[in-house]
Scaffold this active site. Structure first.
Site, PDB file in Angstrom:
ATOM      1  N   LYS A 187       0.840  -1.197   0.000  1.00  0.00           N
ATOM      2  CA  LYS A 187       0.000   0.000   0.000  1.00  0.00           C
ATOM      3  C   LYS A 187       0.882   1.256   0.000  1.00  0.00           C
ATOM      4  O   LYS A 187       0.672   2.171  -0.766  1.00  0.00           O
ATOM      5  CB  LYS A 187      -0.924  -0.038   1.229  1.00  0.00           C
ATOM      6  CG  LYS A 187      -1.800   1.179   1.362  1.00  0.00           C
ATOM      7  CD  LYS A 187      -2.782   1.040   2.514  1.00  0.00           C
ATOM      8  CE  LYS A 187      -3.468   2.380   2.761  1.00  0.00           C
ATOM      9  NZ  LYS A 187      -4.467   2.323   3.830  1.00  0.00           N
ATOM     10  N   GLU A 193      10.571  -4.590   4.554  1.00  0.00           N
ATOM     11  CA  GLU A 193      10.648  -6.001   4.168  1.00  0.00           C
ATOM     12  C   GLU A 193      10.335  -6.167   2.684  1.00  0.00           C
ATOM     13  O   GLU A 193      11.046  -6.846   1.937  1.00  0.00           O
ATOM     14  CB  GLU A 193       9.649  -6.843   4.973  1.00  0.00           C
ATOM     15  CG  GLU A 193       9.955  -6.948   6.458  1.00  0.00           C
ATOM     16  CD  GLU A 193       9.218  -5.908   7.282  1.00  0.00           C
ATOM     17  OE1 GLU A 193       8.974  -4.778   6.757  1.00  0.00           O
ATOM     18  OE2 GLU A 193       8.899  -6.201   8.455  1.00  0.00           O
ATOM     19  N   GLY A 245      -4.870  -1.747   4.754  1.00  0.00           N
ATOM     20  CA  GLY A 245      -4.040  -2.861   4.279  1.00  0.00           C
ATOM     21  C   GLY A 245      -4.674  -4.222   4.530  1.00  0.00           C
ATOM     22  O   GLY A 245      -4.726  -5.078   3.649  1.00  0.00           O
ATOM     23  N   ARG A 246      -5.210  -4.414   5.739  1.00  0.00           N
ATOM     24  CA  ARG A 246      -5.765  -5.731   6.083  1.00  0.00           C
ATOM     25  C   ARG A 246      -7.161  -5.949   5.510  1.00  0.00           C
ATOM     26  O   ARG A 246      -7.767  -6.985   5.743  1.00  0.00           O
ATOM     27  CB  ARG A 246      -5.730  -5.928   7.599  1.00  0.00           C
ATOM     28  CG  ARG A 246      -6.385  -4.820   8.400  1.00  0.00           C
ATOM     29  CD  ARG A 246      -6.020  -4.911   9.877  1.00  0.00           C
ATOM     30  NE  ARG A 246      -6.520  -3.773  10.647  1.00  0.00           N
ATOM     31  CZ  ARG A 246      -5.877  -2.628  10.795  1.00  0.00           C
ATOM     32  NH1 ARG A 246      -4.714  -2.434  10.229  1.00  0.00           N
ATOM     33  NH2 ARG A 246      -6.401  -1.651  11.533  1.00  0.00           N
ATOM     34  N   GLU A 331      -4.901  -6.563  14.688  1.00  0.00           N
ATOM     35  CA  GLU A 331      -4.394  -5.243  14.299  1.00  0.00           C
ATOM     36  C   GLU A 331      -5.533  -4.220  14.327  1.00  0.00           C
ATOM     37  O   GLU A 331      -5.303  -3.035  14.523  1.00  0.00           O
ATOM     38  CB  GLU A 331      -3.754  -5.304  12.897  1.00  0.00           C
ATOM     39  CG  GLU A 331      -2.829  -4.129  12.606  1.00  0.00           C
ATOM     40  CD  GLU A 331      -1.991  -4.310  11.360  1.00  0.00           C
ATOM     41  OE1 GLU A 331      -0.760  -4.510  11.473  1.00  0.00           O
ATOM     42  OE2 GLU A 331      -2.545  -4.242  10.247  1.00  0.00           O
ATOM     43  N   HIS A 362      -5.040 -33.310  17.390  1.00  0.00           N
ATOM     44  CA  HIS A 362      -3.913 -34.156  17.799  1.00  0.00           C
ATOM     45  C   HIS A 362      -2.759 -33.312  18.310  1.00  0.00           C
ATOM     46  O   HIS A 362      -1.618 -33.780  18.348  1.00  0.00           O
ATOM     47  CB  HIS A 362      -3.496 -35.036  16.623  1.00  0.00           C
ATOM     48  CG  HIS A 362      -4.633 -35.902  16.157  1.00  0.00           C
ATOM     49  ND1 HIS A 362      -4.908 -37.127  16.717  1.00  0.00           N
ATOM     50  CD2 HIS A 362      -5.606 -35.669  15.249  1.00  0.00           C
ATOM     51  CE1 HIS A 362      -5.997 -37.632  16.138  1.00  0.00           C
ATOM     52  NE2 HIS A 362      -6.438 -36.771  15.249  1.00  0.00           N
ATOM     53  N   LYS A 490       9.115  -0.613  14.346  1.00  0.00           N
ATOM     54  CA  LYS A 490       9.707  -0.276  13.044  1.00  0.00           C
ATOM     55  C   LYS A 490      10.787   0.789  13.213  1.00  0.00           C
ATOM     56  O   LYS A 490      11.875   0.695  12.633  1.00  0.00           O
ATOM     57  CB  LYS A 490       8.630   0.279  12.104  1.00  0.00           C
ATOM     58  CG  LYS A 490       7.684  -0.733  11.521  1.00  0.00           C
ATOM     59  CD  LYS A 490       6.784  -0.055  10.490  1.00  0.00           C
ATOM     60  CE  LYS A 490       5.594  -0.920  10.147  1.00  0.00           C
ATOM     61  NZ  LYS A 490       4.610  -0.270   9.293  1.00  0.00           N
TER      62      LYS A 490
HETATM   63  O1  F6P Z   1       3.149  -2.791   9.804  1.00  0.00           O
HETATM   64  C1  F6P Z   1       1.808  -3.033   9.658  1.00  0.00           C
HETATM   65  C2  F6P Z   1       1.349  -2.749   8.265  1.00  0.00           C
HETATM   66  O2  F6P Z   1       1.263  -1.377   8.069  1.00  0.00           O
HETATM   67  C3  F6P Z   1       0.015  -3.412   8.001  1.00  0.00           C
HETATM   68  O3  F6P Z   1      -1.052  -2.693   8.474  1.00  0.00           O
HETATM   69  C4  F6P Z   1       0.065  -3.579   6.534  1.00  0.00           C
HETATM   70  O4  F6P Z   1      -0.883  -4.507   6.066  1.00  0.00           O
HETATM   71  C5  F6P Z   1       1.499  -4.022   6.337  1.00  0.00           C
HETATM   72  O5  F6P Z   1       2.221  -3.277   7.282  1.00  0.00           O
HETATM   73  C6  F6P Z   1       2.058  -3.830   4.969  1.00  0.00           C
HETATM   74  O6  F6P Z   1       2.013  -2.505   4.567  1.00  0.00           O
HETATM   75  P1  F6P Z   1       2.205  -2.123   3.058  1.00  0.00           P
HETATM   76  O7  F6P Z   1       1.112  -2.726   2.264  1.00  0.00           O
HETATM   77  O8  F6P Z   1       2.153  -0.613   3.031  1.00  0.00           O
HETATM   78  O9  F6P Z   1       3.552  -2.625   2.602  1.00  0.00           O
END
Ligand code: F6P
Length: 524
Positions: A187, A193, A245-246, A331, A362, A490
């Site tokens: 987003k 990452e 995002g979620r 979240e 199990h 972060k």
């Molecule tokens: O760190 C949490 C977050 O902001 C989530 O809410 C989001 O889904 C994820 O990181 C990834 O964010 P992006 O889509 O901006 O890379």
């Protein structure tokens, strides 16, 4: 109202769920829609409790808030944003206005562009798609792609999320760079990452004869950053900041789902969600499935005080649903400050966890049945699998699912335990052995049953849980659509990076962090 609920919980404490059953409970304490049935008869909710819970929702203004969300008002008040993932599946609904303009033409134009692009990829030599993203840009599509594997007729889809190089190394190891499409899903297009993995994938593609200029696409709200990364505008699929995002798998972030199952399948997925949206907006009180799912959640967490809830899909292909719901629910509702800045006077949302049945039986069900904490369980199972030739497997699956909720409710008394082993033991040894075989019972669970896990049904299930989170958030008075709690870690990771690399000294950090950095550095 909370006080009334506490009194009802006190009254329910020693009451057996089984004692609540009369001729009509199974029907009265279930919500039946055209496509699914949600049974909450195996909880300790009685008629008085349900009407008080419904009163709580009414007092919290759930309906008005729902209408505000659906009409594009800025209900995400800490970020001053609308919350409009529902617009992404508003396939034939009316206009939705944000800041004076209708967002639907743009939503539908982007969907059409995605479809044209997905069809061209599905018709091309591309064999594999790697979606690079994390959190909402990974969990939703990864869960849905796995859930819908019987409908796959496109390229194979892979997901890379972790910054641990092991993840991308393992995924890329089996792929041909010349026939692989990389989708960078973010987003913000700033997530460390994702950007680290995207750069690694680009280098891999160049090294292995692929063409990053042609084989990269981006899904983002940040057009400037996607251009900086070198992805041409025709392969960038944008969305607006009013998609959290979620909550984003319904739009461009769902491109991998569309690539896997095709455009018709993806539209069926959206239609399922839209169907649940309509139900959520129209169904009254106890007939409203998301509302009742939420009220059962509030009863268990905030009133009865149960800290966690287990999501237990008896559906192997929903293996990633618990992880997806962890982000969606935790979240969204894992917050201790109310919208107005004051401290929450109730508990925040619960810990959400789980794994598919029957595997969990199990592993961790021991604790659910005999541990000292009560863990409300949310079972789900389809009437049909996708393997008609293996119907006997499905019968066993359904029987196990139903047996677990029955066992949790009924339990086993000391007398019953004694009788069961009376032929093997006697005297004090019989007493000792029997004690271990007692199940307290009276443990609450709900069961969601649906016809078959197809795209439409998956859309319904996800939208159901989204609205559940919404209702719980409104009742708690929190903002379910921000996530400030992820920021501090972060910031500290960014600050720690040069220290871990050895470019800066570790002093200034607390003793524990300093010692750990020094230990790791000494062995790197
Ligand atoms: O760190 C949490 C977050 O902001 C989530 O809410 C989001 O889904 C994820 O990181 C990834 O964010 P992006 O889509 O901006 O890379």
């Amino acid at each position: 109202m909370w006080k009334d609920l506490e009194l009802l919980a006190d009254a329910a404490r020693d009451r057996s769920i089984l004692s609540l059953f009369d001729d009509t409970r199974a029907t009265d304490f279930a919500v039946q829609t055209q496509h699914m049935r949600f049974d909450y008869a195996k909880t300790n909710i009685d008629a008085a409790t349900r009407s008080t819970l419904l009163g709580l929702a009414e007092r919290a203004g759930v309906a008005a808030r729902r209408d505000a969300m659906f009409s594009g008002q800025k209900i995400n008040e800490t970020e001053e944003r609308a919350v409009l993932h529902v617009a992404l599946r508003n396939l034939d609904g009316g206009a939705i206005t944000v800041d004076g303009s209708d967002v639907m033409p743009e939503v539908l134009a982007t969907l059409a562009r995605m479809e044209t692009y997905a069809n061209s990829v599905r018709d091309s030599a591309i064999t594999d798609v790697v979606n690079i993203g994390i959190g909402g840009s990974d969990l939703g599509p990864a869960m849905a792609v796995q859930a819908l594997s019987p409908y796959h007729d496109g390229p194979r889809c892979h997901f890379v999320s972790n910054v641990d190089g092991a993840h991308i190394a393992d995924v890329l190891a089996g792929l041909d760079a010349k026939t692989t499409l990389v989708i960078v899903a973010s987003k913000t297009f700033t997530t460390i990452e994702t950007m680290t993995n995207a750069r690694t994938a680009r280098a891999w593609m160049l090294d292995h004869g692929g063409d990053p200029g042609a084989q990269f696409a981006a899904l983002s709200t940040n057009m400037e950053k996607t251009a900086d990364f070198g992805i041409p505008a025709e392969r960038v699929f944008g969305f607006e900041d009013w998609v959290g995002g979620r909550y984003s798998l319904w739009g461009p972030i769902g491109l991998s789902i569309m690539l896997a199952i095709g455009t018709d399948g993806f539209r069926a997925f959206l239609r399922g969600a839209q169907d649940m949206d309509r139900h959520f907006c129209a169904a009254e009180g106890a007939e409203n499935l998301p509302l009742m799912l939420a009220l059962v959640g509030i009863w268990h967490r905030q009133v009865c005080g149960y800290a966690s809830r287990a999501v237990l899909p008896y559906d192997q292909r929903l293996g990633q649903l618990p992880a997806y719901l962890q982000q969606l629910e935790m979240e969204s509702n894992g917050k201790s400050v109310a919208m107005n800045g004051s401290r929450l006077t109730t508990e925040s949302g619960p810990i959400v966890w789980g794994a598919p049945g029957t595997n969990g039986q199990h592993a961790f069900y021991q604790l659910i049945h005999q541990g000292t904490s009560v863990i409300p369980c949310e079972f789900m199972v389809a009437a049909n699998g996708h393997e008609p030739e293996l119907r006997h497997h499905h019968t066993l699956l359904m029987a196990n699912c139903l047996a677990q909720s029955e066992a949790l409710m009924r339990g086993r008394t000391l007398d019953e335990a004694r009788t069961k082993i009376a032929d093997k033991f006697e005297g004090a040894e019989l007493e000792r052995q029997a004690a271990h075989r007692v199940f307290a019972g009276n443990r609450p669970s709900t069961t969601l049953v649906y016809e078959r896990l197809d795209p439409f049904t998956l859309g319904q299930i996800i939208a159901l849980y989204e609205h559940r989170v919404f209702v719980e958030g409104v009742i708690l008075g929190i903002n379910s659509y921000d996530q400030w709690g992820v920021e501090l870690g972060k910031e500290l990771a960014t600050a720690l990076q040069p220290i871990v690399e050895g470019e800066q000294p570790s002093d200034g950090k607390d003793g524990s962090t300093q010692a750990l950095v020094d230990w790791l550095r000494a062995r790197a």
